[in-house]
Design an enzyme around this catalytic site. Structure first.
Site, PDB file in Angstrom:
ATOM      1  N   ASP A 273       9.368  -4.130   0.897  1.00 26.85           N
ATOM      2  CA  ASP A 273       8.302  -5.025   1.319  1.00 26.85           C
ATOM      3  C   ASP A 273       8.839  -6.075   2.281  1.00 26.85           C
ATOM      4  O   ASP A 273       9.783  -6.802   1.971  1.00 26.85           O
ATOM      5  CB  ASP A 273       7.707  -5.692   0.074  1.00 26.85           C
ATOM      6  CG  ASP A 273       6.464  -6.503   0.384  1.00 26.85           C
ATOM      7  OD1 ASP A 273       5.422  -5.877   0.655  1.00 26.85           O
ATOM      8  OD2 ASP A 273       6.538  -7.750   0.342  1.00 26.85           O
TER       9      ASP A 273
ATOM     10  N   GLU B  59       8.818  -1.471   5.367  1.00 28.48           N
ATOM     11  CA  GLU B  59       7.452  -1.898   5.643  1.00 28.48           C
ATOM     12  C   GLU B  59       7.523  -3.130   6.543  1.00 28.48           C
ATOM     13  O   GLU B  59       7.340  -4.256   6.109  1.00 28.48           O
ATOM     14  CB  GLU B  59       6.719  -2.233   4.332  1.00 28.48           C
ATOM     15  CG  GLU B  59       5.229  -2.496   4.538  1.00 28.48           C
ATOM     16  CD  GLU B  59       4.778  -3.895   4.133  1.00 28.48           C
ATOM     17  OE1 GLU B  59       3.573  -4.139   4.130  1.00 28.48           O
ATOM     18  OE2 GLU B  59       5.643  -4.749   3.842  1.00 28.48           O
TER      19      GLU B  59
END
Length: 740
Positions: free
Chosen positions: A462, A491
């Site tokens: 993330d 990401e």
């Protein structure tokens, strides 16, 4: 999580960037540096031996990782080789980082090769195994006549630290064949040219190591060339025959062999390049509302009951959002509201509570035992498990009290929470990697290894662009040293420089701007970009939606829009993924933002999967994954060609894989797939498609059978094709090219 998003549609930072409030800087306690040696990219002195690769320093240890590494020193200039070899690719930043490949991938190798005068030159690409031995080689082809650009493909057959080089050489047969063909036809120096050919063939036939068939072909050609009883044109024709040229192509006579430097090629397992991911919130699977109106969370056990359906759709990887305890301080309510009502589960990205932190499991989801049982069931069904790695904390995380130095302290003594002014994320504290890098590095590595021990084989990371690059370079190297099978997906919806550098330093895969590419021209450009030279280090992952992103195209495109984007994602990239609920065409946005209403990040979201049959999307996903498994061309990256169409609402592209030898030694036939997509989810579109037959491995004007892998129909196609696509019936042709 999507808190840090660069919006590529407009080319500026979006509204969800993670930024800590101003910090009091803590001086580094120590300074450290490490040295990276890069291979020279100039030709070495003339030799037939492999150019050696200078040793590189080992990755930073946690204790030494207090500052970013210094830039590598400039390699000493090498003299130009006898046959210059320049501009070798794939080489990442002059060799600072290795280029990437996977087992069985067809890796294009290019170089600029030339020499003085008019003598013919040629080049060979050599693949070097991890043990330093020459594994295989391929004769390079001049792909840009007049520009001296040569190309070949190589294919590694096992994971590891491989390398390659380009060997340039003078081609005496090519020089003689060119000159002799001209002079003999013109009656100039005929006997002299034939005599020189006889002498040349004596050298050719002396080359050792040829197959018996090729040796006989060359000896027969030499004998015919030397036979004075034959007419001169016949003697020459025997020496220039296709059989002779083919035999020399497999084992040529090479003069002045000049190798380039040796360049690193890091080879991973195939899933690092090609796979289908399915994202789910395990707490939603099996969640139910009780009679008193409160919710009971789903568990790993109830989530495991969903796995057979996911496997049946052909997915390779089940990706779980964070499964850790969730904080209660400043917990967010439904739709990101600032006030959580009793029973609201909170965002799983607000990690940490009295029940533990990043190495702990939320008690409502289950235990380590039931998590391992979930992993075991996924593996039984042929899938692996990926876990979200979100390096941020709720105010209740044990790290906040045990290691307050890992966070940014404001002048009033409070810990800085995440902000992207005017937005505030009071439920999340970002880590400050500069205060105690040794401690943070070591702890994150420990956490990662805990989850690897529990069966996780991939991490969806993330917002990696909000953490220091030296940290990621170090962490990825440490994990690779002990668990090279583990895959890291970045990401990083951010600016290109950061996105590409994360890939260069070791991330296996990256989310991309595909989500915002909708028009024909921008899709064509982006497909060409990600499958081009950048593919040597950045492997794209195409996602139509995520739990954070519901793009306008899907908000308004209906069922056909979801079908269009699935086709583009599944066939436009070797790795693709969908977020749970895609099968149900969940397309209602929260007003004013590009995300779903009733976002699953903030609430339980059990679904009635029986409704999926009404939409047909789950059937399409199954078919697309079957097509990907059956056609190896679709599991490659650097083999895509965009074809012109006469309609701006119709996009056409293809993937072609020539006949090749598999890692197991078997000859595998060529595989070619052409994709023609109607980008208009509401209107019928007609178009001419102008196919580049050479890119399909076909001869000019060659006809072929076009077998549609979606509908089962077959057509007779050629260079120019008419198509008509009705989105309510079929949004795309997915054509397997069949030839006699």
């Amino acid at each position: 999580m999507g808190l840090g998003v660069f919006h590529p549609a407009v080319g500026r930072p979006g509204s969800r960037g993670l930024h800590a409030t101003p910090a009091l800087r803590v001086p580094h306690l120590a300074r450290a540096r490490y040295l990276v040696l890069v291979p020279e990219n100039s030709a070495t002195p003339v030799t037939s031996a492999s150019a050696s690769l200078p040793a590189t320093s080992s990755p930073l240890s946690a204790a030494a990782a207090t500052v970013p590494p210094l830039a590598p020193p400039v390699a000493p200039a090498a003299p130009i080789g006898r046959i210059p070899v320049l501009e070798v690719s794939p080489v990442v930043e002059g060799g600072r980082w290795p280029a990437k490949a996977v087992v069985g991938e067809v890796v294009p190798v290019e170089a600029t090769v030339f020499r003085e005068g008019h003598d013919a030159v040629a080049a060979t690409a050599v693949l070097v195994a991890p043990d330093g031995t020459d594994h295989s080689w391929a004769r390079m082809v001049d792909v840009a006549p007049g520009l001296d650009r040569f190309r070949a493909t190589l294919s590694p057959d096992a994971p590891g630290e491989w390398s390659f080089r380009v060997e340039a050489w003078s081609d005496p047969y090519g020089t003689w064949a060119h000159d002799a063909a001209i002079k003999v036809a013109a009656g100039i120096d005929v006997e002299l040219m034939l005599a020189e050919g006889v002498a040349l063939f004596e050298r050719i036939c002396a080359v050792a190591g040829r197959e018996a068939r090729d040796a006989k072909t060359l000896h027969d050609g030499a004998a015919a060339l030397a036979d004075p009883s034959r007419p001169s044109p016949a003697r020459l024709a025997a020496a220039l025959s296709p059989e002779v040229r083919d035999a020399l192509g497999r084992a040529p006579l090479r003069d002045h062999v000049t190798p380039s430097g040796t360049y690193r090629l890091r080879v991973d397992r195939p899933l690092a390049l090609a796979g289908a991911w399915y994202e789910m919130f395990p707490r939603s699977e099996g969640a139910r509302r009780l009679k008193d109106g409160t919710w009971k969370s789903g568990t790993f056990t109830t989530a495991a009951r969903r796995l057979p359906a996911i496997a049946a759709m052909g997915f390779d990887m089940v990706y779980l959002t964070p499964v850790h305890p969730i904080g209660t301080t400043h917990r967010k309510g439904r739709n990101n509201s600032l006030t959580a009502l009793p029973g609201d589960p909170g965002s799983p990205y607000a990690i940490g509570s009295k029940d533990g932190g990043h190495d702990a499991i939320h008690p409502e989801l289950g235990s380590e035992r039931t998590f391992k049982a979930f992993v075991k069931e996924a593996r039984r069904l042929g899938m692996e498990v990926a876990l979200d790695l979100a390096l941020q904390c709720s105010p209740d995380h044990p790290w906040v009290t045990e290691h307050p130095e890992w966070f940014t302290t404001r002048v009033d003594g409070s810990i800085a929470y995440a902000e992207n002014p005017p937005k505030k994320y009071q439920d999340i504290y970002p880590l400050n990697f500069d205060n105690d890098p040794e401690g943070i590095y070591a702890e994150v590595l420990r956490v990662v290894r805990v989850w690897i021990a529990r069966g996780v084989t991939a991490f969806r990371v993330d917002n990696p662009h909000t953490k220091p690059l030296p940290f990621w370079e170090w962490l990825l190297a440490e994990v690779r040293a002990t668990n090279p099978e583990v895959i890291f997906l970045s990401e990083a919806f951010t600016k290109p420089a950061m996105m590409h550098t994360l890939a260069r330093i070791g991330f296996h895969q990256s989310y991309t701007y595909f989500t915002w590419r909708n028009e024909k021209t921008e899709l064509a450009e982006y497909l060409t970009e990600v499958s081009g030279p950048a593919g040597s280090y950045m492997r794209p992952s195409f996602w139509p939606t995520t739990h954070d992103i519901l793009p306008p195209y899907l908000q308004h495109g209906g069922v056909a829009g979801f079908a269009v984007r699935a086709v583009l994602a599944a066939l436009g990239s070797p790795t693709w993924g969908v977020y749970s609920g895609y099968e149900l065409v969940e397309n209602v946005p929260r007003p004013g933002v590009e995300e779903q209403i009733d976002n699953e990040k903030y609430e339980y979201k059990p679904r009635d999967w029986a409704l999926a049959e009404e939409f047909g999307i789950s059937t399409l996903l199954t078919t697309l994954n079957e097509v990907r498994r059956e056609h190896p061309a679709l599991r490659q990256l650097r083999n895509l060609t965009v074809h012109p169409t006469s309609n701006d609402r119709v996009l056409a592209f293809s993937r072609h894989l020539p006949e090749r030898v598999s890692p197991g030694g078997l000859v595998e036939p060529a595989d070619t797939v052409v994709v023609v997509v109607n980008l208009d989810p509401w209107g019928t579109q007609e178009s001419m498609v102008h196919l580049d037959l050479a890119a399909l491995g076909l001869a000019p004007e060659q006809q072929f059978v076009a077998h549609d892998l979606l509908s089962g129909a077959s057509y007779g196609w050629g260079e120019d094709v008419y198509v008509r696509l009705v989105p309510q019936e079929q949004v795309a042709h997915v054509i397997h090219v069949r030839t006699p």
